[in-house]
Design a protein around this motif. Structure first.
Motif, PDB file in Angstrom:
ATOM      1  N   LEU A  42       0.827  -1.212   0.000  1.00  0.00           N
ATOM      2  CA  LEU A  42       0.000   0.000   0.000  1.00  0.00           C
ATOM      3  C   LEU A  42       0.861   1.262   0.000  1.00  0.00           C
ATOM      4  O   LEU A  42       0.584   2.205  -0.733  1.00  0.00           O
ATOM      5  CB  LEU A  42      -0.950  -0.006   1.196  1.00  0.00           C
ATOM      6  CG  LEU A  42      -2.112  -0.982   1.113  1.00  0.00           C
ATOM      7  CD1 LEU A  42      -2.892  -0.998   2.421  1.00  0.00           C
ATOM      8  CD2 LEU A  42      -3.020  -0.634  -0.041  1.00  0.00           C
ATOM      9  N   PHE A  43       1.911   1.267   0.841  1.00  0.00           N
ATOM     10  CA  PHE A  43       2.817   2.419   0.851  1.00  0.00           C
ATOM     11  C   PHE A  43       3.475   2.592  -0.509  1.00  0.00           C
ATOM     12  O   PHE A  43       3.579   3.712  -1.026  1.00  0.00           O
ATOM     13  CB  PHE A  43       3.885   2.261   1.936  1.00  0.00           C
ATOM     14  CG  PHE A  43       3.521   2.880   3.244  1.00  0.00           C
ATOM     15  CD1 PHE A  43       3.549   4.259   3.418  1.00  0.00           C
ATOM     16  CD2 PHE A  43       3.130   2.095   4.309  1.00  0.00           C
ATOM     17  CE1 PHE A  43       3.209   4.840   4.614  1.00  0.00           C
ATOM     18  CE2 PHE A  43       2.781   2.661   5.515  1.00  0.00           C
ATOM     19  CZ  PHE A  43       2.824   4.032   5.686  1.00  0.00           C
TER      20      PHE A  43
ATOM     21  N   SER B 218       8.175   6.889   0.644  1.00  0.00           N
ATOM     22  CA  SER B 218       7.293   5.732   0.571  1.00  0.00           C
ATOM     23  C   SER B 218       8.065   4.460   0.262  1.00  0.00           C
ATOM     24  O   SER B 218       7.775   3.395   0.820  1.00  0.00           O
ATOM     25  CB  SER B 218       6.223   5.950  -0.498  1.00  0.00           C
ATOM     26  OG  SER B 218       5.426   7.044  -0.144  1.00  0.00           O
ATOM     27  N   ALA B 219       9.034   4.544  -0.614  1.00  0.00           N
ATOM     28  CA  ALA B 219       9.847   3.382  -0.947  1.00  0.00           C
ATOM     29  C   ALA B 219      10.656   2.927   0.256  1.00  0.00           C
ATOM     30  O   ALA B 219      10.792   1.724   0.507  1.00  0.00           O
ATOM     31  CB  ALA B 219      10.751   3.695  -2.126  1.00  0.00           C
ATOM     32  N   VAL B 220      11.178   3.875   1.021  1.00  0.00           N
ATOM     33  CA  VAL B 220      11.949   3.521   2.223  1.00  0.00           C
ATOM     34  C   VAL B 220      11.041   2.850   3.248  1.00  0.00           C
ATOM     35  O   VAL B 220      11.408   1.818   3.837  1.00  0.00           O
ATOM     36  CB  VAL B 220      12.636   4.776   2.814  1.00  0.00           C
ATOM     37  CG1 VAL B 220      13.184   4.502   4.194  1.00  0.00           C
ATOM     38  CG2 VAL B 220      13.740   5.253   1.882  1.00  0.00           C
ATOM     39  N   ILE B 221       9.856   3.406   3.474  1.00  0.00           N
ATOM     40  CA  ILE B 221       8.928   2.805   4.442  1.00  0.00           C
ATOM     41  C   ILE B 221       8.534   1.402   3.995  1.00  0.00           C
ATOM     42  O   ILE B 221       8.505   0.461   4.800  1.00  0.00           O
ATOM     43  CB  ILE B 221       7.684   3.700   4.621  1.00  0.00           C
ATOM     44  CG1 ILE B 221       8.079   4.997   5.306  1.00  0.00           C
ATOM     45  CG2 ILE B 221       6.599   2.988   5.406  1.00  0.00           C
ATOM     46  CD1 ILE B 221       6.980   6.034   5.362  1.00  0.00           C
ATOM     47  N   ALA B 222       8.233   1.222   2.711  1.00  0.00           N
ATOM     48  CA  ALA B 222       7.870  -0.097   2.195  1.00  0.00           C
ATOM     49  C   ALA B 222       9.025  -1.081   2.349  1.00  0.00           C
ATOM     50  O   ALA B 222       8.825  -2.223   2.777  1.00  0.00           O
ATOM     51  CB  ALA B 222       7.447   0.009   0.736  1.00  0.00           C
ATOM     52  N   ALA B 223      10.243  -0.650   2.048  1.00  0.00           N
ATOM     53  CA  ALA B 223      11.412  -1.533   2.179  1.00  0.00           C
ATOM     54  C   ALA B 223      11.661  -1.908   3.631  1.00  0.00           C
ATOM     55  O   ALA B 223      11.963  -3.068   3.941  1.00  0.00           O
ATOM     56  CB  ALA B 223      12.640  -0.857   1.580  1.00  0.00           C
ATOM     57  N   VAL B 224      11.530  -0.937   4.530  1.00  0.00           N
ATOM     58  CA  VAL B 224      11.721  -1.222   5.958  1.00  0.00           C
ATOM     59  C   VAL B 224      10.687  -2.240   6.431  1.00  0.00           C
ATOM     60  O   VAL B 224      11.012  -3.169   7.181  1.00  0.00           O
ATOM     61  CB  VAL B 224      11.648   0.085   6.788  1.00  0.00           C
ATOM     62  CG1 VAL B 224      11.498  -0.201   8.270  1.00  0.00           C
ATOM     63  CG2 VAL B 224      12.891   0.930   6.524  1.00  0.00           C
TER      64      VAL B 224
ATOM     65  N   LEU C 116       0.559   6.289  -7.174  1.00  0.00           N
ATOM     66  CA  LEU C 116      -0.655   7.100  -7.232  1.00  0.00           C
ATOM     67  C   LEU C 116      -0.417   8.580  -6.926  1.00  0.00           C
ATOM     68  O   LEU C 116      -0.853   9.443  -7.679  1.00  0.00           O
ATOM     69  CB  LEU C 116      -1.702   6.530  -6.270  1.00  0.00           C
ATOM     70  CG  LEU C 116      -3.103   7.078  -6.433  1.00  0.00           C
ATOM     71  CD1 LEU C 116      -3.653   6.728  -7.798  1.00  0.00           C
ATOM     72  CD2 LEU C 116      -4.008   6.545  -5.350  1.00  0.00           C
ATOM     73  N   LEU C 117       0.278   8.886  -5.833  1.00  0.00           N
ATOM     74  CA  LEU C 117       0.494  10.290  -5.474  1.00  0.00           C
ATOM     75  C   LEU C 117       1.330  11.047  -6.497  1.00  0.00           C
ATOM     76  O   LEU C 117       0.961  12.153  -6.897  1.00  0.00           O
ATOM     77  CB  LEU C 117       1.099  10.404  -4.083  1.00  0.00           C
ATOM     78  CG  LEU C 117       0.161  10.041  -2.927  1.00  0.00           C
ATOM     79  CD1 LEU C 117       0.895  10.113  -1.601  1.00  0.00           C
ATOM     80  CD2 LEU C 117      -1.054  10.931  -2.901  1.00  0.00           C
ATOM     81  N   PRO C 118       2.461  10.518  -6.967  1.00  0.00           N
ATOM     82  CA  PRO C 118       3.219  11.258  -7.983  1.00  0.00           C
ATOM     83  C   PRO C 118       2.448  11.414  -9.291  1.00  0.00           C
ATOM     84  O   PRO C 118       2.552  12.431  -9.966  1.00  0.00           O
ATOM     85  CB  PRO C 118       4.471  10.407  -8.206  1.00  0.00           C
ATOM     86  CG  PRO C 118       4.598   9.587  -6.994  1.00  0.00           C
ATOM     87  CD  PRO C 118       3.211   9.360  -6.489  1.00  0.00           C
ATOM     88  N   TRP C 119       1.666  10.425  -9.650  1.00  0.00           N
ATOM     89  CA  TRP C 119       0.902  10.497 -10.895  1.00  0.00           C
ATOM     90  C   TRP C 119      -0.234  11.508 -10.793  1.00  0.00           C
ATOM     91  O   TRP C 119      -0.483  12.257 -11.719  1.00  0.00           O
ATOM     92  CB  TRP C 119       0.353   9.112 -11.227  1.00  0.00           C
ATOM     93  CG  TRP C 119      -0.621   9.112 -12.360  1.00  0.00           C
ATOM     94  CD1 TRP C 119      -0.347   9.302 -13.679  1.00  0.00           C
ATOM     95  CD2 TRP C 119      -2.032   8.930 -12.262  1.00  0.00           C
ATOM     96  NE1 TRP C 119      -1.499   9.234 -14.421  1.00  0.00           N
ATOM     97  CE2 TRP C 119      -2.560   8.998 -13.568  1.00  0.00           C
ATOM     98  CE3 TRP C 119      -2.912   8.689 -11.213  1.00  0.00           C
ATOM     99  CZ2 TRP C 119      -3.899   8.857 -13.841  1.00  0.00           C
ATOM    100  CZ3 TRP C 119      -4.249   8.540 -11.480  1.00  0.00           C
ATOM    101  CH2 TRP C 119      -4.734   8.632 -12.783  1.00  0.00           C
ATOM    102  N   ARG C 120      -0.909  11.547  -9.636  1.00  0.00           N
ATOM    103  CA  ARG C 120      -2.091  12.393  -9.484  1.00  0.00           C
ATOM    104  C   ARG C 120      -1.736  13.833  -9.137  1.00  0.00           C
ATOM    105  O   ARG C 120      -2.300  14.764  -9.676  1.00  0.00           O
ATOM    106  CB  ARG C 120      -3.008  11.788  -8.415  1.00  0.00           C
ATOM    107  CG  ARG C 120      -4.258  12.555  -8.127  1.00  0.00           C
ATOM    108  CD  ARG C 120      -5.200  12.503  -9.330  1.00  0.00           C
ATOM    109  NE  ARG C 120      -6.437  13.151  -9.007  1.00  0.00           N
ATOM    110  CZ  ARG C 120      -6.801  14.344  -9.444  1.00  0.00           C
ATOM    111  NH1 ARG C 120      -6.001  15.023 -10.224  1.00  0.00           N
ATOM    112  NH2 ARG C 120      -7.943  14.874  -9.109  1.00  0.00           N
TER     113      ARG C 120
END
Length: 135
Positions: free
Chosen positions: A22-23, A43-49, A30-34
């Motif tokens: 989801l992150f 977001s990538a760091v949170i998802a990886a963690v 979604l956020l960069p596109w919208r």
């Protein structure tokens, strides 16, 4: 309401992967596109963690899971009241007002002082429409 409090490593790992997905989806796609916001790195760091955490020590995610669960229950309690309130005031109340204005009374609540009873005698249905033993 009783909930099962025994969590397995597999459940917690699945929870972390779903949260990481989801992150990653919202923050990196979604956020960069919208809205053209640069949230990809965070977001990538949170998802990886979350993914690494779920692989290394999934049982330590239990407090995060329980907090997320409590938040979900609180939001569900609030949303159900809001949604039911909106439905009541947008559908039930106008329907009742319209029916009252046109004089419709589906419950037949008109009073009759001369009536000894308000009971409506039920007529027994014909045998061919009786559904007590349909087969």
């Amino acid at each position: 309401m009783t909930r099962d409090t025994s969590l397995t490593a597999k459940q917690l790992r699945r929870f972390a992967w779903i949260l990481a997905a989801l992150f990653a989806f919202f923050g990196c796609v979604l956020l960069p596109w919208r809205w053209q916001t640069p949230t990809v790195t965070a977001s990538a760091v949170i998802a990886a963690v979350l993914v690494i955490w779920s692989l290394v020590a999934p049982m330590t995610l239990a407090p995060v899971y329980r907090g997320w669960d409590r938040l979900g229950h609180v939001l569900g309690w609030i949303n159900s009241r809001v949604i039911l309130g909106v439905l009541f005031f947008l559908i039930v109340t106008p329907t009742a007002l319209i029916m009252k204005m046109i004089g419709k009374d589906p419950m037949h609540r008109n009073r009759d002082a001369a009536a000894s009873s308000y009971r409506i005698v039920r007529q027994k249905p014909p045998k061919e429409t009786d559904l007590e033993r349909p087969y």
